[in-house]
Design an enzyme around this catalytic site. Structure first.
Site, mmCIF file in Angstrom:
data_model
loop_
_atom_site.group_PDB
_atom_site.id
_atom_site.type_symbol
_atom_site.label_atom_id
_atom_site.label_comp_id
_atom_site.label_asym_id
_atom_site.label_seq_id
_atom_site.Cartn_x
_atom_site.Cartn_y
_atom_site.Cartn_z
ATOM 1 N N CYS A 256 0.842 -1.203 0.000
ATOM 2 C CA CYS A 256 0.000 0.000 0.000
ATOM 3 C C CYS A 256 0.877 1.254 0.000
ATOM 4 C CB CYS A 256 -0.992 -0.053 1.156
ATOM 5 S SG CYS A 256 -2.466 0.936 0.848
ATOM 6 N N GLU B 248 -1.706 -9.168 3.525
ATOM 7 C CA GLU B 248 -1.574 -9.767 4.863
ATOM 8 C C GLU B 248 -2.933 -10.125 5.465
ATOM 9 O OE1 GLU B 248 -1.037 -6.631 4.067
ATOM 10 O OE2 GLU B 248 -1.454 -5.206 5.688
ATOM 11 N N HIS C 87 -3.781 -5.033 0.605
ATOM 12 C CA HIS C 87 -3.197 -5.585 1.835
ATOM 13 C C HIS C 87 -3.273 -7.108 1.825
ATOM 14 C CE1 HIS C 87 -2.555 -1.821 4.041
ATOM 15 N NE2 HIS C 87 -3.579 -1.385 3.328
HETATM 16 N N1 GLN Z 1 -1.928 6.678 2.828
HETATM 17 C C1 GLN Z 1 -2.053 5.930 1.629
HETATM 18 C C2 GLN Z 1 -3.398 6.094 0.981
HETATM 19 O O1 GLN Z 1 -4.323 6.540 1.593
HETATM 20 C C3 GLN Z 1 -1.755 4.457 1.872
HETATM 21 C C4 GLN Z 1 -2.766 3.781 2.727
HETATM 22 C C5 GLN Z 1 -2.284 2.496 3.321
HETATM 23 O O2 GLN Z 1 -1.092 2.207 3.306
HETATM 24 N N2 GLN Z 1 -3.199 1.713 3.868
HETATM 25 O O3 GLN Z 1 -3.566 5.770 -0.164
#
Ligand code: GLN
Length: 562
Positions: free
Chosen positions: A394, A536, A534
């Protein structure tokens, strides 16, 4: 209001006493695992007493990780335990907070005609709403295991305890079991386990009309027979319903340990239910293999995790779990070394090399906000240049793309819209990570049925992603369409695909419409993958996520080089 859930569904309520952090979530998950092993269909639910409408607005520093379900709910991290233990996909109907209950009630009250002029009160209205949540949206489960957050005695959890008391009355006690998880502290000077706090806690819950049927006692030592007799007597239950839950080296040993103590036998006995022994032996055999793999690893790999919330491992609960699963898949232990991204922001190349000297892989997890972001960019650069396996999740993907754009694709001022406007001259920067406007216009809001404005702009939950066949990830997953969970507000702007690909980065995963970059990789590198989702969240000890398995494998290879 009497509730009438399906006749064959039984309810197990798990409360906690004495102190918090007793591992109620793992206990509930282990109960689910054991009943599943005996051949029953289970679902786990969590009732959280706090007033946030969901976990989405909670700081990871405060409350640990925000766990996201397939259907896009931002929930308590215990749902992660439930999924990892039972493999049952959780939904937005499996976690509720006091905030959501009150929000539902107030919405109904404002509609005017729902309560028909009645005075809206905690009893019966709030309690009824909780009861509906506990017993609603069922799918022929044999057991609903419902964990109540907080500790008995908290003001906030009172409505939840009243609701479960009433459920016990409505559907008869024979279909409900109350499990109370407590602590038996060990006093060194007296060389004794103390039962008094547990006695008091049982008294407290009794005063609310709930007699626990079973006590799960967290303890560092075996409970002597004398203490067991005493506790049973004062807590008004047979001795065999006192289950000792000794500290374990791995949470995945918990189902077997509790089973050895007779927990599942007592539960089945209580409900007068039989067991499918073949299924039990098969499932428990699988768990034993997992535990053995953790206890007897064939080697160690060091993975540096470069993040912002590193003092609090709860903030990265699923990530830690997924790395452990990746270790299981490769027969090794994954040693996680936490690195504060802010602390490496202005390090010289030599100092950075020192920081990562024994690392076999580097992972930059999800995150929000400017703080430490340049440290993450420096980390991605280091991993890329030194050919060390890099996994960006992410935010970790976004930072890797910025790094590559700046140093390889000639976009010197590449930046993210998330924080470039906080800089003195934002017009000087090129926002290659942009705001997800297309999601804002509709789809993201739709995925979030009753979300707050703040969360409404996020892309949440499972979305499909198409993989490029001839790519690293194409080989890792082994098929070309995958579904992964998301929680983000920004994205890599697809407009920069061409310059980035020309410089050697491959966009190997895209949303089905081809507009959202989901995965990037560097074919010239030993293992360099960034994912917008994600992974995970979908890893299980019994089914390690392929990306984590592959990343740990690459790190293992690296460990043989250095
Ligand atoms: N801050 C980033 C976004 O909003 C990544 C979010 C995250 O890593 N869950 O896109």
């Amino acid at each position: 209001m009497e509730i009438t859930p399906p006749r064959n569904t039984r309810f197990i309520f798990v409360t906690g006493g004495v102190v918090s952090s007793l591992g109620k979530g793992v206990t509930a998950a282990s109960i689910g695992t054991l009943l599943q092993a005996h051949g029953y269909k289970v679902r786990l639910r969590k009732l959280d007493p706090y007033l946030n409408v969901d976990a989405g607005t909670l700081s990871p520093f405060e409350h640990g990780e925000v766990y996201v379900t397939d259907d896009g709910a931002e929930t308590d991290l215990d749902l992660g335990h439930y999924e990892r233990f039972t493999g049952v996909t959780a939904t937005r109907n499996d976690n509720i907070t006091s905030g959501r209950i009150y929000q539902n009630i107030i919405t109904k009250e404002r509609q005017g005609d729902v309560f028909n002029g009645a005075t809206v009160q905690v009893v019966p209205h709030v309690i009824n709403e909780i009861k509906l949540f506990i017993t609603g949206n069922l799918d022929e489960e044999d057991f609903i295991i419902c964990e109540i957050g907080g500790t008995v005695g908290d003001i906030e959890s009172l409505p939840f305890l009243e609701a479960i008391r009433q459920v016990g009355n409505d559907i008869r006690r024979a279909r409900c079991l109350f499990v109370h998880v407590t602590l038996l502290p060990y006093i060194t000077a007296a060389d004794e386990l103390k039962t008094k706090p547990s006695q008091h806690s049982v008294k407290e819950i009794l005063s609310l009309g709930i007699q626990p049927d079973m006590l799960v006692c967290r303890t560092e030592h075996d409970i002597p027979a004398r203490q067991k007799r005493k506790l049973a007597l004062f807590c008004n239950m047979p001795e065999n319903r006192l289950i000792s839950a000794k500290d374990l080296d791995t949470i995945y040993a918990s189902p077997e340990a509790l089973s050895k103590e007779g927990l599942d036998r007592e539960i089945l006995d209580y409900f007068a239910l039989g067991s499918n022994q073949d299924s039990y032996n098969r499932v428990m055999g699988k768990w034993q293999k997992i535990v053995t793999a953790i206890r007897e690893p064939g080697g160690v790999v060091n993975i540096a995790c470069v993040g912002k919330y590193i003092e609090l491992s709860d903030a990265y609960k699923s990530l830690i779990a997924a790395l452990e699963h990746g270790g299981i898949a490769n027969g090794v232990k994954v040693n996680i070394i936490w690195v504060d991204s802010e602390s490496i922001e202005n390090l010289s190349a030599d100092k950075l090399r020192n920081k990562f000297i024994d690392m076999h892989g580097i992972l930059v997890p999800g995150g929000f906000g400017d703080r430490g972001s340049e440290g993450k960019i420096a980390t991605a650069k280091f991993a890329r240049e030194q050919n060390i396996p890099y996994f960006g999740i992410c935010f970790g993907m976004q930072m890797a793309v910025i790094e590559f754009a700046r140093h390889k694709a000639g976009i010197k001022n590449a930046h993210s819209m998330e924080f470039m406007f906080d800089l003195p001259n934002p017009q000087d920067y090129v926002p290659i990570i942009t705001h997800m406007t297309q999601w804002q216009k509709g789809e993201a809001v739709e995925t979030r049925k009753a979300g707050s404005d703040w969360g409404g702009t996020m892309r949440l939950g499972a979305y499909a992603c198409m993989l490029k066949k001839e790519s690293l990830v194409g080989g890792i997953y082994g098929h070309n369409e995958i579904s992964e969970r998301h929680r983000h507000r920004y994205e890599v702007d697809i407009a920069y695909r061409e310059p980035l690909e020309q410089a050697g980065m491959v966009f190997s995963g895209l949303s089905p419409d081809g507009k959202l970059p989901e995965i990037i990789e560097l074919p010239s590198h030993s293992w360099f993958v960034g994912v917008q989702f994600h992974p995970e969240l979908q890893s299980r000890p019994s089914r390690p996520h392929p990306l984590f398995a592959s990343f740990v494998k690459a790190a293992l290879k690296q460990s043989r080089i250095v």
